[in-house]
Design an enzyme around this catalytic site. Structure first.
Site, mmCIF file in Angstrom:
data_model
loop_
_atom_site.group_PDB
_atom_site.id
_atom_site.type_symbol
_atom_site.label_atom_id
_atom_site.label_comp_id
_atom_site.label_asym_id
_atom_site.label_seq_id
_atom_site.Cartn_x
_atom_site.Cartn_y
_atom_site.Cartn_z
ATOM 1 N N ASP A 163 0.830 -1.206 0.000
ATOM 2 C CA ASP A 163 0.000 0.000 0.000
ATOM 3 C C ASP A 163 0.865 1.258 0.000
ATOM 4 O OD1 ASP A 163 -2.131 1.724 0.194
ATOM 5 O OD2 ASP A 163 -3.100 0.656 1.829
ATOM 6 N N ASP A 164 0.715 2.088 -1.033
ATOM 7 C CA ASP A 164 1.411 3.384 -1.132
ATOM 8 C C ASP A 164 2.933 3.242 -1.199
ATOM 9 O OD1 ASP A 164 -1.119 4.417 -0.971
ATOM 10 O OD2 ASP A 164 -0.780 5.634 0.808
ATOM 11 N N CYS A 202 -5.994 3.943 -4.244
ATOM 12 C CA CYS A 202 -6.254 2.610 -3.696
ATOM 13 C C CYS A 202 -7.452 1.849 -4.272
ATOM 14 C CB CYS A 202 -6.418 2.763 -2.191
ATOM 15 S SG CYS A 202 -6.917 1.288 -1.349
ATOM 16 N N LYS A 219 -5.945 -5.468 3.918
ATOM 17 C CA LYS A 219 -6.840 -4.353 3.609
ATOM 18 C C LYS A 219 -7.821 -4.715 2.499
ATOM 19 C CE LYS A 219 -6.501 0.458 2.000
ATOM 20 N NZ LYS A 219 -5.556 1.565 1.757
ATOM 21 N N HIS A 236 -11.077 -2.442 1.343
ATOM 22 C CA HIS A 236 -11.305 -1.144 0.704
ATOM 23 C C HIS A 236 -12.072 -1.240 -0.611
ATOM 24 C CE1 HIS A 236 -9.460 3.162 0.975
ATOM 25 N NE2 HIS A 236 -10.763 3.124 1.229
ATOM 26 N N HIS A 281 1.004 2.449 4.059
ATOM 27 C CA HIS A 281 0.049 3.563 4.113
ATOM 28 C C HIS A 281 0.166 4.291 5.439
ATOM 29 C CE1 HIS A 281 -3.738 5.750 3.891
ATOM 30 N NE2 HIS A 281 -3.936 5.305 2.653
ATOM 31 N N ASP A 283 -0.007 -0.745 -5.012
ATOM 32 C CA ASP A 283 -1.357 -0.414 -5.483
ATOM 33 C C ASP A 283 -1.404 0.938 -6.174
ATOM 34 O OD1 ASP A 283 -1.036 1.128 -3.151
ATOM 35 O OD2 ASP A 283 -3.134 0.954 -2.580
ATOM 36 N N ASN A 284 -0.434 1.773 -5.910
ATOM 37 C CA ASN A 284 -0.265 3.075 -6.563
ATOM 38 C C ASN A 284 1.118 3.568 -6.180
ATOM 39 O OD1 ASN A 284 -2.723 3.729 -4.211
ATOM 40 N ND2 ASN A 284 -0.689 4.628 -3.887
ATOM 41 N N LYS A 315 1.216 9.437 -5.600
ATOM 42 C CA LYS A 315 -0.150 8.978 -5.379
ATOM 43 C C LYS A 315 -1.155 10.107 -5.631
ATOM 44 C CE LYS A 315 -3.178 7.207 -1.713
ATOM 45 N NZ LYS A 315 -3.253 6.707 -0.328
#
Length: 478
Positions: A36-37, A74, A128, A130, A215, A273-274, A291
């Site tokens: 994540d991130d 995300c 996660k 989301h 994140h 994810d990004n 992001k």
């Protein structure tokens, strides 16, 4: 004669019932890791100052993916992973889903684990989600997963496991109230190892591991932060510690797979994810942006694949892959085929034997009104961005977001045309000097835009408030 007949029938039934298990034994276990991130410059194979020995070894022993793309935030990326469709075809193009929104990925879209279960897989998600939770039908165990251990939202506290005042931790459908003060990466890893150790014999595993790291909020046990004592900036030091904590966790997962005798028949996919979020110490150097921007720094993922099924390893691939491709690729690895008309295409031959990618173009995103009209595509080496591209620090503030994050800087809007082969850092805008190419790309973007689905972005619903649900974010209000 009767005994002979019974014996023959029993034997035939035994052979029939044993066949799926034999087939399953040849199917690869699939571990799909989403960080994540995580920024382009936040991994050891791009930046030797980042301590990720496990990931580095896996990447170098596998295939490093140099042209793998995701969405700029995300929820859209996770939508692409789980459905195989571009988010603007699903209604998930706006941004990261908010806790109070009565929304989810529409149930008419079949999720990847649903397909894998049809092929005999045991399917599990740890981390996660989301992708919606206001209705049980949006939640993991209603979308093809045999088990879920994790959280529904984003931005959760790593120790309190809360967001916006509500507890957000589930074991399948049950709220978990016993982990206050424990670092989430630790007990998520313990659950993954437990699943591996207890997996029914002969049943191939699909492990979807969308890590909470890295994140924000920036939180990590001190021993990981201390690994970067030379880093002066405290936030960057903590962030890098979070990366190393994830690296250790993935090492524990791979070790468990080896101990269980599963590793030699496992395909591991790793992707962000990004892009990294500069506002919270993510780093995408030398790529532009981060992001929540359509620049390469927001959409080009640190990624690799690893596994003995790969016939060619130890190199970096520049073949074009998009997030929507993971659905049909994983399905093909499991022996299945994707439904016709899906945006994603199987990249299995590209990954396994180094064949050219079947993809020559993709959509970064198309959105008609959030926060202003935007569209971006890549065709071959050329990239077009029209309208909203992002903000200087990657932050946008939707009208119904209620937290205290400051809104900084006006949106960057305009028209940009880049040749990414010659200009991967997006410094030379060719829109004025290549009018014919610009017109061609604009026409293609408008053709894509004709297929847009209205964004699912409802106003916040007060029924979502955790105080109505025993203090936890819970399904049942939409």
């Amino acid at each position: 004669m009767l005994r002979v007949l019974l014996f023959l029938v029993a034997g035939a039934l035994l052979m029939f019932s044993a066949q799926p298990e034999k087939e399953n034994a040849t199917k690869p276990n699939i571990v799909f890791v989403v960080a994540d991130d995580l920024g382009w410059n936040d991994v050891g194979w791009h930046n030797p100052d980042v301590k990720t020995p496990v990931l580095d070894q896996l990447a170098h022993d596998g295939v490093i993916l140099n042209q793998t793309y995701v969405n700029y935030v995300c929820t859209p990326s996770r939508t692409a992973f789980m459905t195989g469709y571009f988010p603007y075809h699903v209604g998930m193009q706006h941004g990261a889903m908010l806790p109070e929104q009565p929304a989810g990925v529409p149930s008419k879209f079949t999720f990847l684990p649903e397909k894998l279960k049809e092929l005999g897989y045991s399917t599990h998600v740890v981390g996660k989600w989301h992708l919606g939770f206001c209705n049980w039908n949006y939640t993991p165990t209603y979308r093809g997963f045999d088990s879920f251990y994790g959280f529904y939202n984003g931005q959760d506290d790593y120790y309190k496991h809360t967001v916006l005042g509500g507890l957000d931790l589930r074991d399948d459908k049950e709220v978990v109230k016993t982990k206050d003060g424990e670092y989430s990466t630790y007990f998520f890893t313990d659950r993954i190892v437990d699943i591996i150790e207890k997996n029914p014999l002969g049943l191939p595993l699909f492990l979807y591991l969308p890590f909470q790291n890295v994140h924000e909020p920036l939180q990590v046990p001190k021993r990981f932060e201390d690994m970067y004592s030379n880093v002066q900036n405290e936030n960057r030091r903590i962030f890098l510690g979070m990366v190393s904590a994830m690296d250790e966790a993935i090492g524990n997962v791979t070790m468990a797979m080896k101990k269980a005798g599963l590793w030699d028949n496992t395909l591991l996919i790793f992707t962000a994810d990004n892009g990294g979020w500069p506002l919270f110490s993510g780093n995408n150097f030398p790529l532009r942006g981060g992001k929540i921007t359509l620049w390469e720094g927001g959409t080009r993922a640190s990624a690799f694949v690893h596994g003995k099924m790969l016939q060619k390893t130890g190199y970096t691939s520049d073949e074009m892959i998009h997030a929507v491709d993971w659905f049909p690729t994983i399905l093909a690895a499991a022996g299945g085929t994707a439904d016709p008309g899906m945006d994603g295409v199987s990249q299995l031959d590209t990954l396994v034997s180094g064949q050219p990618s079947p993809r020559t173009e993709f959509v970064y995103n198309i959105d008609d009104d959030f926060p202003t009209k935007q569209g971006a595509i890549r065709v071959g080496d050329y990239k077009l961005i029209e309208g909203y591209a992002g903000k200087p620090d990657g932050w946008i503030r939707p009208d119904n977001l209620t937290d205290s994050q400051p809104d900084s800087g006006d949106p960057i809007t305009g028209t940009w045309l880049f040749n990414l082969k010659d200009d991967p850092t997006e410094h030379q805008n060719l829109a004025d000097t290549m009018p014919d190419k610009l017109k061609e790309m604009q026409g293609k973007l408008e053709d894509y835009r004709k297929t847009i689905v209205p964004a699912i972005w409802p106003k916040n619903d007060p029924k979502s408030n955790p105080k109505h649900w025993d203090g936890a974010w819970s399904p049942g209000w939409c």
